[in-house]
Design a protein around this motif. Structure first.
Motif, PDB file in Angstrom:
ATOM      1  N   ALA A 193     -32.870  16.351  12.104  1.00  0.00           N
ATOM      2  CA  ALA A 193     -32.056  15.160  11.864  1.00  0.00           C
ATOM      3  C   ALA A 193     -31.327  14.744  13.138  1.00  0.00           C
ATOM      4  O   ALA A 193     -31.224  13.550  13.443  1.00  0.00           O
ATOM      5  N   ALA A 194     -30.834  15.712  13.903  1.00  0.00           N
ATOM      6  CA  ALA A 194     -30.161  15.399  15.170  1.00  0.00           C
ATOM      7  C   ALA A 194     -31.141  14.780  16.157  1.00  0.00           C
ATOM      8  O   ALA A 194     -30.805  13.797  16.837  1.00  0.00           O
ATOM      9  N   ARG A 195     -32.347  15.323  16.230  1.00  0.00           N
ATOM     10  CA  ARG A 195     -33.350  14.742  17.140  1.00  0.00           C
ATOM     11  C   ARG A 195     -33.732  13.326  16.717  1.00  0.00           C
ATOM     12  O   ARG A 195     -33.925  12.461  17.556  1.00  0.00           O
ATOM     13  N   VAL A 255     -24.764  16.831  14.126  1.00  0.00           N
ATOM     14  CA  VAL A 255     -25.184  16.729  12.728  1.00  0.00           C
ATOM     15  C   VAL A 255     -24.944  18.099  12.107  1.00  0.00           C
ATOM     16  O   VAL A 255     -25.498  19.099  12.572  1.00  0.00           O
ATOM     17  N   ALA A 256     -24.091  18.153  11.094  1.00  0.00           N
ATOM     18  CA  ALA A 256     -23.801  19.406  10.389  1.00  0.00           C
ATOM     19  C   ALA A 256     -24.327  19.292   8.964  1.00  0.00           C
ATOM     20  O   ALA A 256     -24.077  18.300   8.275  1.00  0.00           O
ATOM     21  N   ILE A 291     -29.324   7.181  10.466  1.00  0.00           N
ATOM     22  CA  ILE A 291     -30.677   7.700  10.724  1.00  0.00           C
ATOM     23  C   ILE A 291     -30.755   9.177  10.341  1.00  0.00           C
ATOM     24  O   ILE A 291     -31.717   9.618   9.708  1.00  0.00           O
ATOM     25  N   ALA A 292     -29.749   9.949  10.715  1.00  0.00           N
ATOM     26  CA  ALA A 292     -29.738  11.379  10.382  1.00  0.00           C
ATOM     27  C   ALA A 292     -29.706  11.587   8.866  1.00  0.00           C
ATOM     28  O   ALA A 292     -30.445  12.410   8.325  1.00  0.00           O
ATOM     29  N   ARG A 293     -28.863  10.859   8.178  1.00  0.00           N
ATOM     30  CA  ARG A 293     -28.773  10.985   6.718  1.00  0.00           C
ATOM     31  C   ARG A 293     -30.074  10.561   6.035  1.00  0.00           C
ATOM     32  O   ARG A 293     -30.520  11.202   5.074  1.00  0.00           O
ATOM     33  N   ASP A 294     -30.674   9.478   6.510  1.00  0.00           N
ATOM     34  CA  ASP A 294     -31.944   9.024   5.936  1.00  0.00           C
ATOM     35  C   ASP A 294     -33.050  10.053   6.164  1.00  0.00           C
ATOM     36  O   ASP A 294     -33.871  10.300   5.278  1.00  0.00           O
TER      37      ASP A 294
END
Length: 142
Positions: free
Chosen positions: A54-56, A106-107, A70-73
């Motif tokens: 997700a971070a990438r 991103v955690a 974007i990370a959440r999606d």
């Protein structure tokens, strides 16, 4: 009474069953411990992978709001493909971090309660059911 005792001591028909009765609880405890820690390590690895991927994927965002979305999606779309993970139990936190806020974090938190973990943790001592893993990416060179 002495002849009956000596006859009992010479009879070796049940020695294997008695030895197994002594060893079986230890073997079962060891087996459940291996299964429990394998399950927990699998979840730890999956949560770390979800956070890292997700971070990438968030690198393509232009603002922190867009990176967060974007990370959440990404997590919502891909969490179901990981073994042992219930996507409904995932919690995502994103934000700026590092010196001069040059990194994006991103955690991902996951609660193992209510899964196979509960059954195994009654038999052997396992780590806490709440897991949090983080991944940090550097912002581009502005």
């Amino acid at each position: 009474m002495l002849p009956a005792l000596s006859r009992f001591s010479r009879n070796q028909r049940a020695t294997s069953a008695i030895e197994f009765a002594f060893v079986a609880p230890i073997l079962l405890l060891l087996l459940f411990g291996i299964m429990g820690y394998g399950y927990v390590f699998g979840i730890y690895h999956s949560i770390q992978q979800i956070a890292a991927e997700a971070a990438r994927s968030s690198v393509s965002g232009l603002s922190d709001t867009e990176r967060s979305q974007i990370a959440r999606d990404f997590i919502a779309a891909h969490a179901g493909s990981y073994a042992f993970i219930d996507p409904a139990k995932l919690r995502v936190r994103t934000g700026q971090t590092g010196p001069q806020m040059q990194s994006f974090e991103v955690a991902v938190a996951y609660d193992m309660s209510g899964s196979v973990y509960d059954s195994l943790s009654r038999m052997v001592s396992l780590p806490q059911p709440m897991i949090e893993r983080r991944a940090i990416v550097q912002r581009g060179g502005y």
